[in-house]
Design an enzyme around this catalytic site. Structure first.
Site, short mmCIF file in Angstrom:
data_model
loop_
_atom_site.label_atom_id
_atom_site.label_comp_id
_atom_site.label_asym_id
_atom_site.label_seq_id
_atom_site.Cartn_x
_atom_site.Cartn_y
_atom_site.Cartn_z
N GLU A 1 104.14 11.45 42.12
CA GLU A 1 105.07 12.63 41.95
C GLU A 1 105.22 13.41 43.05
O GLU A 1 104.14 13.71 43.44
CB GLU A 1 104.70 13.32 40.62
CG GLU A 1 105.44 14.48 40.40
CD GLU A 1 105.26 15.18 39.18
OE1 GLU A 1 104.06 15.07 38.41
OE2 GLU A 1 105.88 16.10 38.55
N GLY B 1 95.97 19.48 42.49
CA GLY B 1 94.82 19.59 41.36
C GLY B 1 94.68 18.19 40.80
O GLY B 1 93.46 17.70 40.75
N ALA B 2 95.64 17.75 40.34
CA ALA B 2 95.46 16.60 39.69
C ALA B 2 96.82 15.90 39.21
O ALA B 2 97.77 16.67 39.39
CB ALA B 2 94.84 16.85 38.18
N MET B 3 96.78 14.75 38.41
CA MET B 3 98.11 13.89 38.25
C MET B 3 98.06 13.32 36.90
O MET B 3 97.10 12.47 36.82
CB MET B 3 98.43 13.14 39.36
CG MET B 3 99.95 12.37 39.14
SD MET B 3 101.38 13.29 39.09
CE MET B 3 102.20 12.51 38.04
N ASN C 1 99.42 10.62 35.69
CA ASN C 1 99.90 9.23 35.39
C ASN C 1 99.56 8.68 33.89
O ASN C 1 98.37 8.99 33.64
CB ASN C 1 99.13 8.55 36.52
CG ASN C 1 99.22 9.06 37.77
OD1 ASN C 1 100.23 9.31 38.45
ND2 ASN C 1 97.88 9.32 38.41
N GLU D 1 96.39 18.04 32.05
CA GLU D 1 96.87 16.81 32.15
C GLU D 1 96.97 15.92 30.93
O GLU D 1 97.78 15.07 30.76
CB GLU D 1 95.90 16.15 33.43
CG GLU D 1 95.79 16.66 34.69
CD GLU D 1 97.04 17.23 34.99
OE1 GLU D 1 98.16 16.73 35.16
OE2 GLU D 1 97.05 18.40 36.15
#
Ligand code: B3K
Ligand code: ZN
Length: 870
Positions: free
Chosen positions: A122, A262-264, A266, A299
C-alpha cells in the site's frame, strides 16, 4: 521533473480486470525471480489497450495464453499491451520480472529487513514487484508459491491459508498459500525469514477456531505477549460492539525492524513495525504499551473496514482509515478511560491536524488531487476523517450508527466502495438528512466558531449566537457553511449544571449549527450562566468565546464533564502564554496570573479525586501545542515563556510535588490503568521537581531505583530537560546498557535530539555516525532527525538557518534512498508561512535548493511545489 497529478473527478471504471492471480517467487535477496500469471477479463468491449503499472524491476518477458507476446510499449511507469489483435475477452497473462530486494531501500514492494524479506504494497508498492492493474478496484483471488533457501528462510508466509508445501534440491523448500477472499493488490503480502513464533488461538462467537501467530526476531519472544493479548482483546471487542467476526482460519502478524510507517493490514498477514509489537517492562513505556494495543487493534479492525470492504480509488482513503481510526479510538475508550482517550486524541488533532490544514498541504479528508499517494496518509485523512465519523455518531446516536454500519456492510461487502456509499448507508439507515453534512468530505480547512452570548435577567432567557467561518486554505479559496454538531452545557457560578430548556421542553445538548449565523435560545435560566462549549470536542473546529479567567476557573473546578475541565485548563494555559509572549516582546518581566496559579494549586490538592485528569490538566502544553495558539510563531519566545511557566509551577508547588511524589508507591510493574495513572502523576511531579533544588538527587534516585522503562525514561527526560548534573552519567549508562537494541536506543536518540542545549544540533550531527544509528532505518531517522525538527522547534528554527540546512542535507540523501520518509520529514520546512520574514526567507531558500535537484522524487516534488506556489 514530470510529475503528473491525478484528479478524483477523473475516476473511470477499469477497462480490464484480473479475477485470479498466481504468483511464483524464487526468493534471493540479490536476485528474486517473479512469475505472475493472471486471468484477465475485458470489461469494456471497446478497449484494446491494456495498461499495466510497474517500475523498479528488471522486466523479462510477457506471454498471453502461454505464447510470447511482443505487442507492447514500455515506459518508466508501466507497460501498455496492444490487444487489438486479440479476440478473446478472457485470457491468461504471464509476466516475468527480476528484483533485487537487498538493494531496495525505498521499503516499498519486496525488500530486505534485517535478515528477512518482506513486502509493503500500500498504496502502490505492488507495481514494484510486477506489472499489474495496481488499483484498489481490481479485486483478485491470490495464490502464492514461494521458493527459498530453507536455512535462511524457514518461514515462508503469504495471505490466506497454507495449502501445500514441500522440499526441493539444494536446501530449498516451497510453500503455497491461497487467499479465498478477492482483494486488491495493495493487500498482498509475503514474508520470508527465520523467526521466533508465538502461537495462540481465538474462538469466534460463532464457535470457529482461529489460529493466531505472531512472528518476532529470534530472541524477542519475551516481548511478544502484550501484542498477542491485544489482538485477542480487539477480536472480542469487534464482535461485541460492531458484531464483526474474523473470517479466515489463521491470522498472522510479523514484526520487522525496517518499516516506513506503523503497520500494514494485509489480508491475514499483517506486517508491523517492530515498535508496535515488541514490549516488556524493561524495554517499553506505558505509552508504548498503549500504542501497541491500539495499532494491533487498528490493523485488525481493517479486516472489515478496509479489506472486506475496500476503497474504489485512493481518493476514498478516509473511507477505510477515518472509519478504522474511529473504531480503534472507540476500542481504547471502551476498554480504558474514555475521557483520557478523548483528551489525548483531541490534543493530537488540535496540534498536528490543525497545523496541517493551515499548511501548503491542506486538503479535504477526501482529496481532489494527488501526485504521490503516499503523501496523503495524513492526519487529515486519518484523524480528521475519524472526527467526521465521530460527528456522524454524535448526530445519529449509537443505535442508528450501528444500523448504518450493518447496512453499509450488507451493501458493500466484497466490493470497492466510496465515501459516498458510506454516508448514503448512514442516511438510509437513520432517516437523518446528511446532505449538508457531506460537505465535510469536500471542504478543507479548520472551521472557526465565534460565540457571543446575551442574558436577559428579566425573562430568564439566555441566548448564544454562533457564527461559523472557515478561512481560505492553500488548496481552496471559497468555503461554504458546514453542518457542525456543537455540544454545550450551562453552569451556574457555583458549578451546578443548568438544564437546557426551551418553552418548557428539555433540549438536546448537541446544537445543530448549519448557517452562517445562528441564535440558540434557552429558557428558565435564573442566573447568568457559564457556557461550556464544544464539549468533548464535538466537531473538529476552533471555538472562540471571550471567557473571563474566573469563568474558566469555575469550569476547571466544577464541570462534571472531564473533558470540559481539561479544556478549561487549556484555555488558561493559552491565556498565560499569549499575555507573557506580549510581555516578552515588549521586554517586560514575565508574570503568572495568581488566580490561575491558585486554581492549578487546588487541582493538585484534590489530586486523589482523579489521578489521570490531574496529570493531564497540570501537564504544561508542549512548544508545538503552544505554537498553534498564536498567529505568527516565535519559537524563541514560546520556549522562553514556556520555560518561565515551568519554573514558576515547579517553585510554586515544590512541596506538593514532593509530597505526592513520595506518597505514590508502586512496587511491581503492572500495565493496568490504576498503575499507569499513578506512574503518570508521579513522573509529572518528577518533571517539575527537576527544576527545583531537589532535582538532581530525586531524579538520580528515580533512575537508579526504576524497575521499568517508563520510570527510567521519565528520569532521563527530567535530567535532560532541566540540564541536571546527573544527566550525562545517566545518558551514558542507558546507552551502554541498550546500544545493541535499536528500538530502545530510539528513546535515547530522541532524548538527545530534544536537549535544550545550545549545541544540540552539533550533537545530533555527531550521532548520525553513532554505531547504533542506521540511516536506512526509518525508526532511527524519526527518532533522531524527526525529533529534532519536530520536537525541538527552538533549535530547528535557529535564526542562523543551521537547522534548515541540516534538514536539507538529510533530505538530499533520503531523496535517493527513501523518498517516502523524506516527504514526512520535510513537513516542518514547508510550513514557513507561520514564521517571521527572516525565517521564511531561509526556509524558502532551503526548499529552492531541494527543488533544483535532479531526480527529485514525486514525494518531495509535490510538497515543495505546493509550498513554493503558496
Ligand atoms: N494502511 C496502512 C498505511 C499504509 C501507508 C502507505 N504509505 C496502515 C494503516 O493505516 O493501518
Ligand atoms: Zn489504517
Amino acid at each position: 521533473m514530470v510529475a503528473k497529478a491525478k484528479y478524483r473527478k477523473d475516476y473511470k471504471t477499469p477497462d480490464f480486470t484480473i479475477t485470479d492471480i498466481f504468483l511464483d517467487f524464487q526468493l534471493d535477496p540479490q536476485r528474486t525471480l517473479v512469475t505472475a500469471k493472471s486471468l484477465v477479463k475485458r470489461l469494456n468491449p471497446q478497449a484494446t489497450q491494456l495498461r499495466l503499472d510497474g517500475h523498479s524491476f528488471q522486466f523479462e518477458q510477457v506471454q498471453i495464453n502461454q505464447q510470447p507476446f511482443s505487442q507492447y510499449q514500455q515506459d518508466g511507469e508501466g507497460l501498455t499491451l496492444d490487444l487489438s489483435e486479440l479476440a478473446a475477452d478472457e485470457f491468461e497473462l504471464t509476466i516475468n520480472t527480476i528484483l533485487v530486494p537487498a538493494e531496495n531501500t525505498s521499503l516499498q514492494g519486496l525488500y530486505q529487513s534485517g535478515e528477512a524479506l518482506c513486502t509493503q504494497c500500500e498504496a502502490e508498492g505492488f507495481r514494484q514487484i510486477t506489472y499489474m492493474l495496481d488499483r484498489p478496484d481490481v479485486l483478485a483471488r491470490y495464490t502464492t508459491r514461494i521458493v527459498a533457501d530453507k536455512t535462511t528462510y524457514p518461514y515462508l508466509l503469504s495471505n490466506g491459508n497454507k495449502v501445500a508445501c514441500g522440499e526441493l534440491a539444494e536446501g530449498k523448500h516451497w510453500v503455497e498459500w491461497q487467499d479465498p477472499f478477492p482483494k486488491p493488490s495493495y493487500l498482498f503480502a509475503l514474508v520470508a525469514g527465520d523467526f521466533d513464533l508465538l502461537q495462540d488461538h481465538f474462538v469466534t462467537r460463532s464457535g470457529r477456531q482461529v489460529t493466531l501467530e505472531l512472528f518476532v526476531d529470534k530472541g524477542n519472544l519475551n516481548r511478544a505477549d502484550w501484542a498477542m493479548a491485544s489482538l485477542k482483546k480487539a477480536m472480542k471487542w469487534d464482535e461485541e460492539r460492531f458484531g464483526l467476526e474474523y473470517d479466515l482460519d489463521i491470522y498472522m502478524i510479523v514484526a520487522v525492524d525496517f518499516f516506513n510507517m506503523g503497520a500494514m493490514e494485509n489480508k491475514g498477514l499483517n506486517i508491523f513495525n517492530s515498535k508496535f509489537v515488541l514490549a516488556n517492562p524493561q524495554t517499553a513505556t506505558d505509552e508504548d504499551y498503549m500504542g501497541i494495543e491500539s495499532v494491533i487493534a487498528h490493523e485488525y479492525f481493517h479486516n472489515w473496514t478496509g479489506n472486506r470492504i475496500t476503497c474504489r480509488d485512493w481518493f476514498q482513503l478516509s473511507l477505510k482509515e477515518g472509519l478504522t481510526v474511529f473504531r480503534d479510538q472507540e476500542f481504547s475508550s471502551d476498554t480504558g478511560s474514555r475521557a483520557v482517550n478523548r483528551i489525548n486524541n483531541v490534543r493530537f488533532l488540535r496540534t498536528i491536524q490543525f497545523a496541517e490544514d493551515a499548511s501548503p498541504m491542506s486538503h479535504p479528508i477526501r482529496p481532489e488531487k494527488v501526485i504521490e499517494m503516499n503523501n496523503f496518509y495524513t492526519v487529515t485523512v486519518y484523524e480528521k476523517g475519524a472526527e467526521v465519523i465521530r460527528m456522524l455518531h454524535t448526530l445519529l446516536g449509537e443505535q442508528k450508527f450501528q444500523a448504518g454500519m450493518q447496512l453499509y456492510i450488507a451493501q458493500n461487502d466484497g466490493k470497492a466502495a466510496t465515501c459516498e456509499d458510506f454516508v448514503a448507508a448512514m442516511e438510509q439507515a437513520s432517516g437523518i438528512d446528511l446532505s449538508q453534512f457531506r460537505r465535510w468530505y469536500s471542504q478543507s480547512g479548520t472551521p472557526e466558531l465565534t460565540v457571543t452570548d446575551h442574558y436577559d435577567a428579566g425573562k430568564h432567557c439566555y441566548q448564544l449566537t454562533v457564527v461559523q467561518h472557515t478561512p481560505a486554505t492553500a488548496d481552496q479559496m471559497d468555503k461554504i457553511n458546514l453542518h457542525i454538531p456543537l455540544k454545550i452545557a450551562l453552569y451556574s457560578e457555583n458549578g451546578d449544571k443548568i438544564s437546557l430548556q426551551y418553552e418548557g421542553r428539555t433540549l438536546n445538548d448537541v446544537l445543530n449549527v448549519t448557517q452562517k449565523e445562528q441564535v440558540f435560545e434557552f429558557h428558565n435560566v435564573y442566573q447568568r450562566p457559564i457556557p461550556a462549549l464544544l464539549c468533548d470536542f464535538s466537531a473538529p473546529v476552533k471555538l472562540d468565546y471571550n471567557y473571563e479567567v474566573e469563568q474558566l476557573v469555575t469550569l476547571l473546578q466544577f464541570a462534571e464533564n472531564d473533558f470540559v475541565r481539561w479544556d478549561a485548563a487549556q484555555m488558561l494555559w493559552a491565556k498565560e502564554l499569549r499575555e507573557n509572549l506580549m510581555r516578552y516582546q515588549l521586554e517586560q518581566s514575565l508574570q503568572f496570573s495568581q488566580s490561575v496559579l491558585a486554581a492549578f494549586g487546588q487541582v493538585l490538592v484534590d489530586y486523589q479525586q482523579d489521578i489521570e485528569l490531574t496529570t493531564l490538566i497540570l501537564t504544561l502544553p508542549k512548544e508545538t501545542e503552544f505554537a498553534e495558539k498564536v498567529k505568527t510563531i516565535d519559537p524563541e519566545g514560546i520556549a522562553v515563556v514556556r520555560d518561565f511557566m515551568l519554573h514558576t509551577l515547579a517553585q510554586q508547588f515544590k512541596q506538593q510535588w514532593l509530597k505526592i511524589y513520595n506518597q505514590i508507591k508502586l512496587e511491581q510493574y503492572r500495565v493496568v490503568p490504576e498503575d499507569i495513572a499513578l506512574r503518570g502523576l508521579r513522573n509529572l511531579c518528577l518533571s517539575y521537581l527537576a527544576f527545583t533544588e531537589f532535582g538532581n538527587s530525586v531524579v538520580n534516585q528515580h533512575y537508579l531505583y526504576a524497575n521499568n522503562m517508563t520510570d527510567s525514561l521519565a528520569a532521563l527526560n527530567a535530567a535532560s530537560k532541566a540540564g541536571l548534573a546527573c544527566r550525562d552519567n545517566l545518558l551514558a549508562d542507558f546507552e551502554q546498557k541498550w546500544q545493541q537494541d535499536g528500538l530502545v536506543m530510539d528513546k535515547w536518540f530522541a532524548l538527545q535530539a530534544t536537549r535544550p542545549d545550545e549545541n544540540v544540533l552539533e550533537i545530533v550531527q555527531q550521532l548520525i555516525s553513532h554505531p547504533s544509528f542506521n540511516f536506512n532505518n526509518p525508526n532511527r531517522l524519526r527518532a533522531l532527525v524527526g525529533s529534532f525538527v519536530n520536537q525541538n522547534p527552538r533549535h530547528f528554527h535557529a535564526i542562523d538557518g543551521s537547522g534548515y540546512r541540516f534538514l536539507t542535507d538529510i533530505l538530499l540523501k533520503l531523496n535517493e534512498t527513501n523518498p517516502q520518509v523524506a516527504a514526512r520529514l520535510i513537513e516542518p520546512l514547508i510550513r514557513f508561512n507561520r514564521y517571521d520574514e527572516q525565517r521564511q526567507t531561509l526556509m524558502k531558500r532551503a526548499l529552492e535548493r531541494l527543488s533544483e535537484v535532479e531526480n527529485l522524487s514525486k514525494d518531495l516534488f509535490e510538497k515543495i511545489e505546493k509550498a513554493l506556489q503558496a
